[in-house]
Design an enzyme around this catalytic site. Structure first.
Site, PDB file in Angstrom:
ATOM      1  NE  ARG A 240     -31.244 -15.467 -33.301  1.00 54.20           N
ATOM      2  CZ  ARG A 240     -31.377 -16.719 -32.882  1.00 54.20           C
ATOM      3  NH1 ARG A 240     -30.886 -17.721 -33.590  1.00 54.20           N
ATOM      4  NH2 ARG A 240     -31.992 -16.981 -31.748  1.00 54.20           N
ATOM      5  CD  GLU A 269     -34.893 -16.892 -39.161  1.00 49.38           C
ATOM      6  OE1 GLU A 269     -33.671 -17.115 -39.042  1.00 49.38           O
ATOM      7  OE2 GLU A 269     -35.756 -17.304 -38.365  1.00 49.38           O
ATOM      8  CG  HIS A 287     -34.382 -20.661 -37.067  1.00 49.31           C
ATOM      9  ND1 HIS A 287     -34.411 -19.318 -36.781  1.00 49.31           N
ATOM     10  CD2 HIS A 287     -33.638 -21.218 -36.080  1.00 49.31           C
ATOM     11  CE1 HIS A 287     -33.739 -19.059 -35.678  1.00 49.31           C
ATOM     12  NE2 HIS A 287     -33.258 -20.206 -35.218  1.00 49.31           N
TER      13      HIS A 287
END
Ligand code: 8YV
Length: 321
Positions: A240, A269, A287
């Site tokens: 993360r 993000e 991602h």
């Protein structure tokens, strides 16, 4: 739960095969054009559905969970990480939360190894160089990278994905694998434990992050920690974005305190710190950790399994709150 078919809202477009399976079993509201749902739309879903199948990009905040007139009793997260959900608020509201572990372990571990290889062998740089028309032909010292085989890989966290990485790196690339995980004292699969994170950072050629985004792991990789890595060290993040202080990472790369980074996740993000976009020694992926058709279908089926168990009044397979 009322007599008629339970209502399931699926917040994003997921693989068609799984959408069909959900739709045959439940009153399903799909997101055909895959536009992100607004907070208002998520609140509407909380008022009118029994289950919301949500994704990492859906911020299920306390306000959304506590929408007046809430009907939802299960948030089935499409992912193993669930930092997009305020689980404390869900718990307090009696809303169950499930995730989709295990089914994405290998895909995410593959991507971590991809970033190790791409950063070490400068493949992104090479691709841009050739596609940009700059390649003038082979020469002995052109774009030399660094070996992966035989090097030391340090893992931060030693859960399912880190263990899958260990097998690939140790058995496949003959790498020495070390790790630090406060919950895992003993080694496994050829990986050696280290009592402190500092030891892992100082000893590793590649440092790969495999810990959840929690208050205690926020900015775990800050300026001090980045400073403990080797100057030739390479940071890999498929966990993360919150785990890395992105501004400190930019500074460490600019100062040559570490050699390179391979990132699949970011603090904010989909926005990425602009300096990173200009750096040739940084690989930036959007991602893609679990982005294979097989994996995304399996994630959908795992979420569906939890929904079915919930509707049948059975304990969830993957309850996280
Ligand atoms: C998912 C991930 O693609 O599972 C996770 O935690 O980050 C990814 O595998 C994402 O969460 C989709 O919701």
């Amino acid at each position: 739960m009322s007599a008629e078919r339970p209502i399931v809202v699926v917040t994003r477009k997921i693989p068609a095969a799984v959408e069909q399976e959900i739709a045959t079993q439940f009153e399903t509201r799909l997101n055909a054009n895959d536009t992100p749902m607004s907070a208002e739309a998520l609140e509407e879903a909380m008022r009118t559905a029994d289950v919301v199948l949500c994704c990492v990009a859906d911020k299920m905040t306390a306000d959304i969970i506590n929408t007046p007139g809430r009907r939802v009793k299960l948030l089935a997260n499409y992912g193993v990480g669930f930092n997009n959900i305020d689980v404390a608020a869900a718990k307090a509201a009696g809303v169950l939360v499930s995730n989709t572990p295990e089914v994405l372990t290998e895909a995410t571990a593959d991507l971590a190894m991809t970033l190790v290889l791409m950063t070490a062998r400068r493949t992104g740089e090479g691709e841009r160089h050739l596609r940009g028309g700059q390649w003038t032909g082979w020469r002995p010292t052109h774009m030399m990278g660094t070996m992966v085989t035989g090097k030391t890989l340090g893992l931060v966290g030693f859960g399912r994905i880190a263990r899958a990485v260990t097998k690939k790196a140790h058995d496949g690339f003959g790498m020495k694998v070390i790790f630090h995980d406060p919950l895992v004292p003993n080694g496994a699969l050829g990986a050696e434990p280290r009592a402190t994170l500092k030891e892992v950072l100082e000893e590793s050629d590649f440092v790969s992050l495999h810990c959840p985004a929690l208050p205690e792991t926020r900015h775990l990789m800050n300026a001090q920690r980045l400073g403990e890595m080797k100057k030739s060290g390479i940071l890999i993040n498929t966990a993360r974005g919150d785990v890395v202080d992105e501004a400190a990472l930019v500074a460490a790369l600019q100062r040559g305190q570490i050699a390179a980074a391979g990132l699949d996740v970011y603090e904010r993000e989909p926005s990425v710190t602009s300096e990173l976009l200009k750096m040739e020694n940084v690989v930036l992926l959007p991602h893609l950790g679990s982005a294979t058709l097989e994996t995304r279908e399996a994630m959908g089926r795992r979420a569906l399994e939890n929904i079915r168990l919930f509707v049948a009044g059975h304990p969830l397979r993957d309850r996280v709150a």
